[in-house]
Structure formats: structure tokens, C-alpha cells
Design a protein around this motif. Structure first.
Motif, PDB file in Angstrom:
ATOM      1  N   ILE A  12       5.779  -7.446   9.172  1.00  0.00           N
ATOM      2  CA  ILE A  12       7.123  -7.483   8.598  1.00  0.00           C
ATOM      3  C   ILE A  12       7.028  -7.800   7.112  1.00  0.00           C
ATOM      4  O   ILE A  12       6.376  -8.777   6.725  1.00  0.00           O
ATOM      5  N   GLU A  13       7.685  -6.981   6.297  1.00  0.00           N
ATOM      6  CA  GLU A  13       7.680  -7.180   4.846  1.00  0.00           C
ATOM      7  C   GLU A  13       9.104  -7.131   4.319  1.00  0.00           C
ATOM      8  O   GLU A  13       9.864  -6.217   4.642  1.00  0.00           O
ATOM      9  N   GLN A  14       9.451  -8.098   3.491  1.00  0.00           N
ATOM     10  CA  GLN A  14      10.799  -8.170   2.923  1.00  0.00           C
ATOM     11  C   GLN A  14      11.041  -7.065   1.894  1.00  0.00           C
ATOM     12  O   GLN A  14      12.130  -6.516   1.814  1.00  0.00           O
ATOM     13  N   LYS A  15      10.045  -6.739   1.118  1.00  0.00           N
ATOM     14  CA  LYS A  15      10.188  -5.708   0.080  1.00  0.00           C
ATOM     15  C   LYS A  15      10.108  -4.316   0.703  1.00  0.00           C
ATOM     16  O   LYS A  15       9.731  -4.152   1.861  1.00  0.00           O
ATOM     17  N   ALA A  16      10.423  -3.304  -0.095  1.00  0.00           N
ATOM     18  CA  ALA A  16      10.378  -1.917   0.385  1.00  0.00           C
ATOM     19  C   ALA A  16       8.949  -1.394   0.489  1.00  0.00           C
ATOM     20  O   ALA A  16       8.688  -0.443   1.213  1.00  0.00           O
ATOM     21  N   GLU A  17       8.015  -2.031  -0.226  1.00  0.00           N
ATOM     22  CA  GLU A  17       6.622  -1.589  -0.235  1.00  0.00           C
ATOM     23  C   GLU A  17       5.702  -2.755   0.102  1.00  0.00           C
ATOM     24  O   GLU A  17       6.025  -3.903  -0.173  1.00  0.00           O
ATOM     25  N   VAL A  18       4.542  -2.440   0.653  1.00  0.00           N
ATOM     26  CA  VAL A  18       3.543  -3.460   0.950  1.00  0.00           C
ATOM     27  C   VAL A  18       2.730  -3.763  -0.301  1.00  0.00           C
ATOM     28  O   VAL A  18       2.764  -3.010  -1.273  1.00  0.00           O
TER      29      VAL A  18
END
Length: 91
Positions: A32-38
Motif C-alpha cells: 500500500i502506497e499513499q502517493k501515486a507512484e512507488v
């Protein structure tokens, strides 16, 4: 006996590598990532210490690792709650 499901919060370098390794060991992994990109803070770097490796190359290599496994990636997602219930973590 099947292996547990693992949820990793944060798709920076450590989260990407952890997801990759756990997937290789047969765990079911959700990243799970909050931003649009890793990539985490590495996305903001040009070169990495100590050998001045190009940060974009490192980030791409890490991101490419998780594309080849069975890792479920969710970007643009915030975790609002994390708690234990019946010996299980609930996100």
C-alpha cells in the motif's frame, strides 16, 4: 499449511524490497502506497550515497521487481486505521 497474508504500508525502497522478498518466500503480499507512484524519497534524489548510483535507475529496478511477482500494489491509498482483532491485524 498456507503462509499468511502480509500487508506492507509504504512502497519506498524498503517496502518494495520487503514485498519482493516475501513474495519469493511464498507469502501473499499487498503493498500500500499513499502517493501515486512507488519509490518514496528516492524519487526526489538524483544520486545515491556512497557510490553515487543514479537514483532513477535504482528506483526503476526496485519497482520492476514487484511487477514480476504476485504482489498486489495499491497506490493512492491512505491507511486510516490499524488494529488487532482476533489475533489478526486489520487495516
Amino acid at each position: 499449511m498456507s503462509k499468511s497474508k502480509v500487508i506492507i504500508i509504504g512502497a519506498g525502497p524498503a517496502g518494495l524490497e520487503a514485498a519482493y522478498q516475501l513474495d519469493n518466500y511464498g507469502y501473499s503480499v499487498s503493498l500500500i502506497e499513499q502517493k501515486a507512484e512507488v519509490g518514496g524519497n528516492v524519487r526526489n534524489c538524483v544520486k545515491l550515497f556512497p557510490d553515487f548510483t543514479d537514483a532513477g535507475v535504482v528506483n526503476k529496478e526496485l519497482a520492476d521487481k514487484i511487477k514480476h511477482g504476485s504482489i498486489e500494489l495499491k497506490t493512492g491509498v491512505s491507511v486510516n486505521q490499524l488494529y488487532a482483532e482476533d489475533n489478526q491485524w486489520v487495516v
